[in-house]
Design an enzyme around this catalytic site. Structure first.
Site, PDB file in Angstrom:
ATOM      1  N   ARG A  60       0.816  -1.221   0.000  1.00 22.88           N
ATOM      2  CA  ARG A  60       0.000   0.000   0.000  1.00 22.88           C
ATOM      3  C   ARG A  60       0.847   1.267   0.000  1.00 22.88           C
ATOM      4  O   ARG A  60       0.356   2.341  -0.348  1.00 22.88           O
ATOM      5  CB  ARG A  60      -1.001  -0.040   1.145  1.00 22.88           C
ATOM      6  CG  ARG A  60      -2.087  -1.095   0.889  1.00 22.88           C
ATOM      7  CD  ARG A  60      -3.056  -1.198   2.029  1.00 22.88           C
ATOM      8  NE  ARG A  60      -2.398  -1.631   3.240  1.00 22.88           N
ATOM      9  CZ  ARG A  60      -2.580  -2.794   3.835  1.00 22.88           C
ATOM     10  NH1 ARG A  60      -3.431  -3.656   3.334  1.00 22.88           N
ATOM     11  NH2 ARG A  60      -1.937  -3.102   4.933  1.00 22.88           N
ATOM     12  N   GLU A  97       6.427 -10.998  14.615  1.00 19.38           N
ATOM     13  CA  GLU A  97       5.951 -11.553  15.882  1.00 19.38           C
ATOM     14  C   GLU A  97       6.235 -13.051  15.952  1.00 19.38           C
ATOM     15  O   GLU A  97       6.640 -13.571  16.981  1.00 19.38           O
ATOM     16  CB  GLU A  97       4.449 -11.277  16.020  1.00 19.38           C
ATOM     17  CG  GLU A  97       3.904 -11.617  17.380  1.00 19.38           C
ATOM     18  CD  GLU A  97       2.451 -11.208  17.538  1.00 19.38           C
ATOM     19  OE1 GLU A  97       1.847 -11.669  18.516  1.00 19.38           O
ATOM     20  OE2 GLU A  97       1.929 -10.453  16.704  1.00 19.38           O
TER      21      GLU A  97
END
Length: 172
Positions: A60, A97
């Site tokens: 994006r 993560e």
């Protein structure tokens, strides 16, 4: 213009407990899209950012980075996920993560001492933006700032970024 009113909230996407900030509703609004690019460019001019290139983070960041580069009179360079660029690349691995990921930029896209602005639609934890900053700095570029449409303040992503101007248009 109230940009928040043009950003759709989608609960429990992509997984339960996440509130996704969907920019597709902003993108489809011709006045909102124009305002977003113009406002981001205005903030860059106000910060006196002297930019050679706008770096758009996949994917994006491409949407906002290209017209912003045009408005600023700069070039646009995409930073992609591993394996998406056809020529020789500079790359950097970074921690997620759960695991790692890799970002790449063409070797001939940037040269040392280029002044760059990194752009994306959103900053959350700052992991991808931080990795992109490290990548361009390893090449020898001067990072002059970051530009984001949305900043999720509670996730404190900006504390993981270098000490340069950070522009965000909408905060949650």
């Amino acid at each position: 213009m109230d940009l928040k009113s043009l950003i759709r909230d989608i609960p429990d996407f992509p997984k339960p407990g996440i509130l996704f900030r969907d920019i597709t509703t902003l993108l489809r609004d011709r006045q909102g899209l124009r305002y977003t690019i113009d406002f981001l460019a205005e903030k860059c001019f106000e910060a006196n950012l002297d930019i050679d290139y706008v770096i758009g983070m996949e994917s994006r960041g491409f949407i906002f980075g290209t017209p912003l580069a045009y408005k600023l009179g700069a070039g646009f360079i995409p930073v992609r996920k591993k394996g998406k660029l056809p020529a020789a690349v500079h790359s950097i691995e970074y921690e997620l993560e759960y695991g790692t990921d890799c970002l790449e930029v063409h070797r001939d896209a940037l040269h040392p001492d280029s002044r760059v602005l990194i752009v994306d639609d959103l900053i959350a934890t700052g992991g991808t933006a931080s990795a992109t900053a490290k990548l361009v700095q390893q090449i020898g570029c001067e990072l002059v700032g970051f530009g984001f449409i949305i900043e999720l303040r509670d996730l404190q992503g900006r504390k993981h970024l270098p000490d340069v101007p950070i522009i965000s248009l909408v905060e949650y």
